[in-house]
Design a protein around this motif. Structure first.
Motif, PDB file in Angstrom:
ATOM      1  N   ARG A 389     -45.116  39.492   0.894  1.00  0.00           N
ATOM      2  CA  ARG A 389     -44.121  40.024   1.823  1.00  0.00           C
ATOM      3  C   ARG A 389     -44.475  41.456   2.206  1.00  0.00           C
ATOM      4  NH1 ARG A 389     -40.041  39.359  -3.151  1.00  0.00           N
ATOM      5  NH2 ARG A 389     -41.687  37.862  -3.569  1.00  0.00           N
ATOM      6  N   LEU A 390     -43.859  41.921   3.306  1.00  0.00           N
ATOM      7  CA  LEU A 390     -44.065  43.286   3.767  1.00  0.00           C
ATOM      8  C   LEU A 390     -43.377  44.274   2.837  1.00  0.00           C
ATOM      9  CD1 LEU A 390     -43.506  42.888   7.601  1.00  0.00           C
ATOM     10  CD2 LEU A 390     -45.605  43.693   6.528  1.00  0.00           C
ATOM     11  N   VAL A 391     -43.973  45.467   2.716  1.00  0.00           N
ATOM     12  CA  VAL A 391     -43.341  46.565   1.978  1.00  0.00           C
ATOM     13  C   VAL A 391     -43.151  47.724   2.940  1.00  0.00           C
ATOM     14  CG1 VAL A 391     -44.262  45.837  -0.231  1.00  0.00           C
ATOM     15  CG2 VAL A 391     -45.592  47.374   1.192  1.00  0.00           C
ATOM     16  N   GLY A 392     -42.498  48.748   2.516  1.00  0.00           N
ATOM     17  CA  GLY A 392     -42.100  49.829   3.419  1.00  0.00           C
ATOM     18  C   GLY A 392     -43.241  50.561   4.094  1.00  0.00           C
ATOM     19  N   THR A 393     -44.446  50.522   3.527  1.00  0.00           N
ATOM     20  CA  THR A 393     -45.574  51.236   4.114  1.00  0.00           C
ATOM     21  C   THR A 393     -46.228  50.481   5.261  1.00  0.00           C
ATOM     22  OG1 THR A 393     -47.047  50.234   2.492  1.00  0.00           O
ATOM     23  CG2 THR A 393     -46.105  52.375   1.939  1.00  0.00           C
ATOM     24  N   GLY A 394     -45.708  49.331   5.613  1.00  0.00           N
ATOM     25  CA  GLY A 394     -46.339  48.527   6.653  1.00  0.00           C
ATOM     26  C   GLY A 394     -47.463  47.672   6.130  1.00  0.00           C
ATOM     27  N   CYS A 395     -47.569  47.560   4.810  1.00  0.00           N
ATOM     28  CA  CYS A 395     -48.570  46.702   4.169  1.00  0.00           C
ATOM     29  C   CYS A 395     -47.861  45.491   3.560  1.00  0.00           C
ATOM     30  CB  CYS A 395     -49.320  47.463   3.076  1.00  0.00           C
ATOM     31  SG  CYS A 395     -50.202  48.921   3.658  1.00  0.00           S
ATOM     32  N   THR A 396     -48.653  44.584   3.014  1.00  0.00           N
ATOM     33  CA  THR A 396     -48.094  43.475   2.245  1.00  0.00           C
ATOM     34  C   THR A 396     -48.479  43.669   0.777  1.00  0.00           C
ATOM     35  OG1 THR A 396     -50.028  42.046   2.449  1.00  0.00           O
ATOM     36  CG2 THR A 396     -48.394  41.946   4.230  1.00  0.00           C
ATOM     37  N   ILE A 397     -47.879  42.856  -0.096  1.00  0.00           N
ATOM     38  CA  ILE A 397     -48.225  42.947  -1.522  1.00  0.00           C
ATOM     39  C   ILE A 397     -49.705  42.656  -1.724  1.00  0.00           C
ATOM     40  CG2 ILE A 397     -47.747  42.017  -3.815  1.00  0.00           C
ATOM     41  CD1 ILE A 397     -44.922  41.394  -2.884  1.00  0.00           C
ATOM     42  N   ASN A 398     -50.248  41.679  -0.976  1.00  0.00           N
ATOM     43  CA  ASN A 398     -51.680  41.381  -1.095  1.00  0.00           C
ATOM     44  C   ASN A 398     -52.526  42.595  -0.743  1.00  0.00           C
ATOM     45  OD1 ASN A 398     -52.402  38.797  -2.070  1.00  0.00           O
ATOM     46  ND2 ASN A 398     -51.600  37.836  -0.222  1.00  0.00           N
ATOM     47  N   ASN A 399     -52.140  43.341   0.321  1.00  0.00           N
ATOM     48  CA  ASN A 399     -52.864  44.562   0.657  1.00  0.00           C
ATOM     49  C   ASN A 399     -52.884  45.542  -0.518  1.00  0.00           C
ATOM     50  OD1 ASN A 399     -51.592  44.237   3.922  1.00  0.00           O
ATOM     51  ND2 ASN A 399     -53.764  44.314   3.482  1.00  0.00           N
ATOM     52  N   LEU A 400     -51.712  45.727  -1.136  1.00  0.00           N
ATOM     53  CA  LEU A 400     -51.594  46.722  -2.196  1.00  0.00           C
ATOM     54  C   LEU A 400     -52.336  46.304  -3.462  1.00  0.00           C
ATOM     55  CD1 LEU A 400     -47.829  47.701  -1.798  1.00  0.00           C
ATOM     56  CD2 LEU A 400     -49.843  48.801  -0.804  1.00  0.00           C
ATOM     57  N   MET A 401     -52.394  45.014  -3.779  1.00  0.00           N
ATOM     58  CA  MET A 401     -53.090  44.565  -4.979  1.00  0.00           C
ATOM     59  C   MET A 401     -54.603  44.783  -4.860  1.00  0.00           C
ATOM     60  SD  MET A 401     -51.035  43.728  -7.255  1.00  0.00           S
ATOM     61  CE  MET A 401     -49.274  43.425  -7.448  1.00  0.00           C
ATOM     62  N   ALA A 402     -55.155  44.604  -3.667  1.00  0.00           N
ATOM     63  CA  ALA A 402     -56.567  44.931  -3.388  1.00  0.00           C
ATOM     64  C   ALA A 402     -57.523  44.311  -4.404  1.00  0.00           C
ATOM     65  CB  ALA A 402     -56.760  46.442  -3.351  1.00  0.00           C
ATOM     66  N   SER A 403     -57.308  43.061  -4.746  1.00  0.00           N
ATOM     67  CA  SER A 403     -58.156  42.440  -5.773  1.00  0.00           C
ATOM     68  C   SER A 403     -59.568  42.157  -5.276  1.00  0.00           C
ATOM     69  CB  SER A 403     -57.513  41.139  -6.265  1.00  0.00           C
ATOM     70  OG  SER A 403     -57.465  40.168  -5.227  1.00  0.00           O
TER      71      SER A 403
END
Length: 664
Positions: A389-403
């Protein structure tokens, strides 16, 4: 596997290997008679002597004119035969076709010698179709006996991409006497006005043919002047009425009756000094502040009422100007400026115009260049099941995990996941149960671990045995290097190296590639995925084109000019601009990851997501291609993997190709 060479000459003729010929009588007996009367004898002879051999000095052949020997040779060139005969005499002939190391073929490339039988402009009574390469049963040298008749035969190479290999064989009658003059035609070209006059200049082209001894000279006379030899199209730019007369003489001395063509040249219009008019329009869904949500598409329009528009170019965010061929879609969040200009056919270039706009993802200040929209959160090759899902920074959780990034070790990655998951829970984006699930999945993943523990299976490594499992189709090829990498050969034409051992369903494909193009050029290549078997396809006989038309090509192309589809693009469907391609200097090894789950494609370069694409039945290939099946023709759930070679100057290297299955 290449099929054995075949040939269909005049009745009773058959393909046979060298080095020696049977007696003419044995070769020219009807096949049914041979089978019925001498099957046992022929079997015994074959056990000790090649079927084409005859004893030296054997004069047992029927008394008839000796067959002439006509020889064609081929090598590494795909544009011309190394040697070929130009003339022959009607009657029996032995055709020899050699495509071997001795004739210059050092690449193992196949060629054919094929006679035209479908065009009434040429003789159609000899059906020859010989396929040869240095590694076939006869080392690339084949012969066939035919009977030639007076006239002109056209021959060519039938291998796709080798069409420039062609020529004419002119056959005179048995007496050799030529009393027929050549045939000459003329055509006039140029820009015409409404009255039919040629504006500024007219160009006359002459064509002469002679089916017997051949054309010796072609001559022309302009407006009653002395005849001069014709060596190139004649351009006339003097205003007024003109008549050009023409004639040709063959090698036997026969001269054609002069022909003529008349035309008018009109004075050219006043010089065009006015540049084109160019405008741009931005389209897309806008929020309350006027920013474009998700993406903005810029359409550039140019007009010129004088000489006409020649080229249109654009530059995105002060980048290099690129040819404009279709509307430009920008999906990278932030402020953008697209500049544009046009040049007319007289060489006038307009002043550069520009349009500025902002792209956002769901509002706010996005930090992620490309939104990772996979439905659930993935940690390496494992699906956590937690909804993305989207988060406040305009990214998604997948973006933030950066695996998909390169982590120095597994512990470093775990520290990152714990910190991100805690922050998302504290913000109320995920529940505590989801936080725990993300951490458990990350712990079970192989992210940050050594290659031997990642779950990826190598299909191209440092061993020669892994390279031997791949198969090349089409033009060009790859050479294996000492370090296990492979580099494309400098050969013209499209080709593909593919892995025929198995198909893949949902998968992560990782590999490394390097741009090794000569000079200042940038290599054009690509990685093909999800295409069907390339041999005996019901709709496409060219194996390399099966992948192009029925799979998806993930582009490799870092050039600021040329094709608009840059690295990371899904070719023909979803473009990535140069500023979003993550360009690196030439000679740099790049890590590429292509993830395919269902019809969802994610492309990572050096650990950064640079493109996402979802294949749909209604997706249309752009620029349009009449026989392309679009998204509907590419909806398969399993397919093969391949690496493209694009041309002689598109030198690219690949190494360390490995695949891991993904389970949704």
């Amino acid at each position: 596997m290449p099929i054995p060479p075949t040939s269909h000459g005049a009745p009773g003729r058959r393909l046979r290997p060298p080095p020696r010929r049977t007696t003419a009588g044995r070769l020219r007996r009807p096949l049914t008679a041979l089978v019925a009367a001498t099957a046992l004898l022929l079997s015994s002879a074959l056990a000790s002597t090649p079927v084409s051999a005859r004893p030296a000095g054997d004069d047992s052949r029927p008394q008839q004119r000796e067959a002439q020997v006509l020889t064609w040779t081929a090598g590494n060139d795909v544009t011309t035969y190394t040697s070929a005969p130009a003339v022959a005499v009607a009657g029996p002939a032995t055709l020899v076709f050699e495509n071997s190391a001795a004739t210059g073929n050092t690449s193992g490339m196949q060629h054919t010698l094929t006679f035209e039988t479908g065009d009434p402009a040429y003789n159609r009574d000899v059906n020859v179709d010989i396929l040869a390469d240095p590694f076939d049963a006869n080392g690339g040298r084949w012969t066939v006996d035919v009977v030639l008749t007076p006239g002109t035969y056209r021959y060519f190479c039938a291998i796709p991409g080798h069409g420039l290999m062609n020529g004419l064989l002119i056959v005179t009658d048995e007496s050799g006497e030529d009393t027929t003059p050549p045939t000459v035609t003329a055509s006039v070209a140029g820009q015409q006005n409404t009255s039919g006059a040629y504006v500024g200049a007219a160009t006359v082209s002459l064509t002469a043919t002679d089916g017997e001894s051949g054309v010796d000279t072609v001559e022309y006379s302009l407006d009653g002047t002395t005849y001069a030899e014709y060596t190139a199209p004649v351009t006339v730019n003097e205003p007024g009425q003109h008549t050009l007369r023409y004639r040709a003489t063959d090698l036997a001395g026969n001269t054609s009756t002069p022909g003529s063509v008349s035309f008018t040249v009109a004075p050219p219009p006043d010089p065009d000094t006015t540049p084109p008019t160019v405008t741009a329009a931005v389209a897309g869904t806008q929020d309350e502040n006027g920013a474009y949500v998700g993406s903005a598409t810029v359409t550039v329009t140019a007009t010129d009422d004088d000489s006409g528009v020649d080229t249109v170019e654009y530059s995105l965010d002060a980048g290099v100007y690129t040819a404009y061929t279709a509307p430009v879609t920008v999906n990278r969040p932030g402020s953008h400026t697209l500049s544009y200009r046009a040049t007319d056919k007289a060489g006038n270039t307009s002043d550069a115009g520009s349009v500025t706009f902002i792209v956002v993802i769901g509002g706010g200040d996005p930090e992620c260049a490309v939104l990772d929209t996979r439905p659930s959160v993935w940690l390496g090759t494992l699906n956590s099941g937690v909804a993305n899902r989207l988060v406040g920074t305009g990214c998604t959780i997948n973006n933030l995990m950066a695996s998909e990034r390169s982590w120095s070790n597994h512990n470093e990655f775990m520290q990152h996941v714990r910190a991100v998951a805690k922050g998302l829970r504290d913000l109320g984006v995920i529940s505590n149960a989801e936080r725990v699930k993300l951490i458990e999945t990350a712990s079970a993943s192989a992210v940050g671990k050594s290659e031997t523990h990642t779950g990826y299976r190598s299909i191209l490594d440092r061993s020669g045995s892994s390279f031997d499992q791949w198969e090349h189709v089409g033009a060009g090829g790859f050479t294996r290097n000492a370090d296990g990498s492979i580099t494309s050969r400098p050969v013209a034409g499209l080709g593909m190296l593919w892995f025929p051992i198995r198909t893949y369903g949902d998968f992560s494909l990782k590999l490394q590639w390097r741009d090794d193009a000569p000079g200042d050029a940038r290599a054009n290549s690509g990685v093909f995925v999800r295409f069907p078997g390339v041999h005996q396809h019901p709709s496409e006989p060219r194996p390399e084109w099966v992948a192009i038309k029925y799979g998806h090509e993930i582009q490799v192309f870092d050039s600021p000019t040329g094709d608009r589809y840059k690295t990371g693009s899904v070719y023909g469907f979803d473009g990535v601009a140069l500023d979003g391609a993550g360009v690196t200097p030439k000679g740099t090894w790049n890590e590429y990851e292509i993830r395919v789950v269902g019809q969802h494609y994610s492309i990572f370069r050096n650990g950064e997501l640079i493109n996402e694409f979802v294949n749909t039945p209604g997706a249309v290939f752009d620029p349009p291609r009449a026989d392309d099946p679009g998204g509907a023709g590419r909806e398969r759930t399993h397919g093969y993997i391949g690496l493209q070679v694009h041309g002689a100057n598109d030198i690219v290297s690949y190494r360390n190709v490995r695949v891991a299955p993904l389970t949704p």
